[in-house]
Write a protein that holds these residues in place. Structure first.
Motif, short mmCIF file in Angstrom:
data_model
loop_
_atom_site.label_atom_id
_atom_site.label_comp_id
_atom_site.label_asym_id
_atom_site.label_seq_id
_atom_site.Cartn_x
_atom_site.Cartn_y
_atom_site.Cartn_z
N ALA A 74 31.75 -13.48 61.54
CA ALA A 74 30.30 -13.64 61.41
C ALA A 74 29.67 -12.56 60.56
CB ALA A 74 29.65 -13.67 62.80
N GLY A 75 30.37 -11.45 60.37
CA GLY A 75 29.86 -10.39 59.50
C GLY A 75 30.18 -10.63 58.04
N GLY A 76 30.87 -11.75 57.75
CA GLY A 76 31.23 -12.08 56.38
C GLY A 76 32.54 -11.48 55.92
N ASN A 77 33.26 -10.82 56.82
CA ASN A 77 34.52 -10.16 56.47
C ASN A 77 35.68 -11.15 56.47
OD1 ASN A 77 33.43 -7.41 56.43
ND2 ASN A 77 33.10 -7.80 58.61
N LEU A 78 36.48 -11.07 55.43
CA LEU A 78 37.67 -11.90 55.35
C LEU A 78 38.66 -11.47 56.41
CD1 LEU A 78 39.39 -14.04 53.88
CD2 LEU A 78 40.21 -12.19 52.40
N ILE A 79 39.11 -12.44 57.21
CA ILE A 79 40.09 -12.16 58.25
C ILE A 79 41.50 -12.54 57.80
CG2 ILE A 79 40.79 -12.69 60.63
CD1 ILE A 79 38.13 -11.09 60.34
N LYS A 80 41.61 -13.71 57.16
CA LYS A 80 42.94 -14.20 56.81
C LYS A 80 42.84 -15.28 55.74
CE LYS A 80 46.79 -16.55 59.13
NZ LYS A 80 47.27 -17.06 60.41
N VAL A 81 43.85 -15.33 54.87
CA VAL A 81 44.04 -16.43 53.93
C VAL A 81 45.39 -17.05 54.26
CG1 VAL A 81 44.34 -17.06 51.49
CG2 VAL A 81 42.67 -15.31 52.12
N GLN A 82 45.38 -18.38 54.44
CA GLN A 82 46.58 -19.09 54.88
C GLN A 82 46.88 -20.24 53.93
OE1 GLN A 82 48.54 -18.67 57.86
NE2 GLN A 82 49.84 -20.13 56.80
N PRO A 83 47.95 -20.16 53.14
CA PRO A 83 48.33 -21.30 52.31
C PRO A 83 48.92 -22.42 53.15
CG PRO A 83 49.86 -19.48 51.99
CD PRO A 83 48.83 -19.01 52.96
N GLY A 84 48.76 -23.65 52.66
CA GLY A 84 49.35 -24.81 53.34
C GLY A 84 48.35 -25.54 54.21
N HIS A 85 48.79 -26.69 54.69
CA HIS A 85 47.95 -27.54 55.52
C HIS A 85 47.84 -26.99 56.94
CE1 HIS A 85 46.13 -31.09 57.27
NE2 HIS A 85 47.08 -31.07 58.20
N LEU A 86 46.63 -27.03 57.49
CA LEU A 86 46.40 -26.71 58.90
C LEU A 86 45.65 -27.87 59.52
CD1 LEU A 86 45.14 -23.03 58.56
CD2 LEU A 86 47.40 -23.78 59.32
N ASP A 87 46.06 -28.28 60.71
CA ASP A 87 45.31 -29.35 61.37
C ASP A 87 44.08 -28.77 62.05
OD1 ASP A 87 46.08 -28.37 63.93
OD2 ASP A 87 47.77 -29.73 64.04
N ASN A 88 43.18 -29.64 62.49
CA ASN A 88 41.91 -29.19 63.06
C ASN A 88 42.09 -28.35 64.31
OD1 ASN A 88 40.70 -30.49 60.96
ND2 ASN A 88 39.68 -32.05 62.19
N ASP A 89 43.09 -28.66 65.12
CA ASP A 89 43.33 -27.87 66.32
C ASP A 89 43.71 -26.43 65.96
OD1 ASP A 89 42.75 -29.99 68.00
OD2 ASP A 89 44.86 -30.58 68.24
N ALA A 90 44.55 -26.27 64.95
CA ALA A 90 44.96 -24.92 64.51
C ALA A 90 43.77 -24.17 63.93
CB ALA A 90 46.09 -25.02 63.49
N ILE A 91 42.95 -24.85 63.15
CA ILE A 91 41.77 -24.22 62.55
C ILE A 91 40.81 -23.77 63.65
CG2 ILE A 91 39.71 -24.60 61.12
CD1 ILE A 91 41.54 -26.67 59.55
N THR A 92 40.51 -24.68 64.57
CA THR A 92 39.57 -24.38 65.65
C THR A 92 40.10 -23.24 66.53
OG1 THR A 92 38.78 -26.65 65.65
CG2 THR A 92 38.34 -25.36 67.62
N SER A 93 41.38 -23.29 66.84
CA SER A 93 41.99 -22.24 67.66
C SER A 93 41.88 -20.88 66.99
CB SER A 93 43.45 -22.58 67.93
OG SER A 93 44.07 -21.57 68.67
N PHE A 94 42.18 -20.83 65.69
CA PHE A 94 42.10 -19.55 64.99
C PHE A 94 40.64 -19.08 64.90
CE2 PHE A 94 41.97 -16.51 61.57
CZ PHE A 94 43.01 -15.66 61.93
N MET A 95 39.72 -19.99 64.58
CA MET A 95 38.31 -19.60 64.50
C MET A 95 37.81 -19.12 65.84
SD MET A 95 37.48 -19.81 61.34
CE MET A 95 35.72 -19.54 61.45
N ASP A 96 38.25 -19.72 66.94
CA ASP A 96 37.83 -19.29 68.27
C ASP A 96 38.35 -17.89 68.60
OD1 ASP A 96 36.44 -21.64 68.67
OD2 ASP A 96 37.99 -22.56 69.93
N SER A 97 39.46 -17.49 67.97
CA SER A 97 40.03 -16.17 68.24
C SER A 97 39.31 -15.05 67.49
CB SER A 97 41.53 -16.16 67.89
OG SER A 97 41.72 -16.10 66.48
#
Length: 165
Positions: free
Chosen positions: A140-163
């Motif tokens: 939320a501060g605009g800081n880059l946390i991670k760049v991930q190449p390749g496909h991610l499904d919505n569950d993986a995206i949501t899980s990572f964003m929730d963390s």
């Protein structure tokens, strides 16, 4: 021999799958990136400050990207504590030019999918995007946390964003 191939495969995944880009803050650095919406109006990533942001880089010629567009559109239309943005880089890496991309995309009928155009590729370059699809995660501060190449499904995206705090 199979054991060594497995170890080599895990090493390759570790080196490419968990890539972290250079330190970046989209709120502070957004003036460096000329992004346009599909109406060719300038968009500032700093407008997203205060919200966590998931960005998916994709291309029209990428079958994995195209196969996941409906999922990303669904994710964008759901109620989350993060914003979903997709970015295409016209005229780069075999992508259509801006006008051709906009015409092509409008024919898909994906009105809920937020798409920005990184016309000079500056944001993709800053995040070291080397292939498609690629995901970038910001707090939320605009800081880059991670760049991930390749496909991610919505569950993986949501899980990572929730963390992300």
């Amino acid at each position: 021999m199979k054991k060594y191939r497995f170890i080599l495969a895990l090493t390759c995944l570790a080196l490419t799958g968990c890539q972290k880009a250079a330190v970046m803050n989209i709120a502070e650095d957004s003036a460096s990136y000329d992004l346009l919406d599909l109406n060719e109006q300038k968009v500032m990533l700093s407008d997203l400050q205060g919200k966590k942001v998931y960005i998916k880089f994709w291309a029209t010629w990428c079958p994995i990207c195209l196969g996941g567009l409906e999922d990303v559109q669904a994710l964008a239309s759901e109620d989350h504590d993060f914003e979903v943005v997709t970015i295409v880089t016209p005229n780069a890496n075999g992508e259509k030019d801006t006008d051709a991309f906009i015409d092509w995309f409008q024919g898909l009928g994906m009105d809920q999918l937020p798409v920005l155009l990184d016309e000079n590729g500056s944001l993709a370059e800053a995040l070291n995007v080397r292939g498609f699809p690629t995901s970038a995660f910001f707090d939320a501060g605009g800081n880059l946390i991670k760049v991930q190449p390749g496909h991610l499904d919505n569950d993986a995206i949501t899980s990572f964003m929730d963390s992300i705090e």
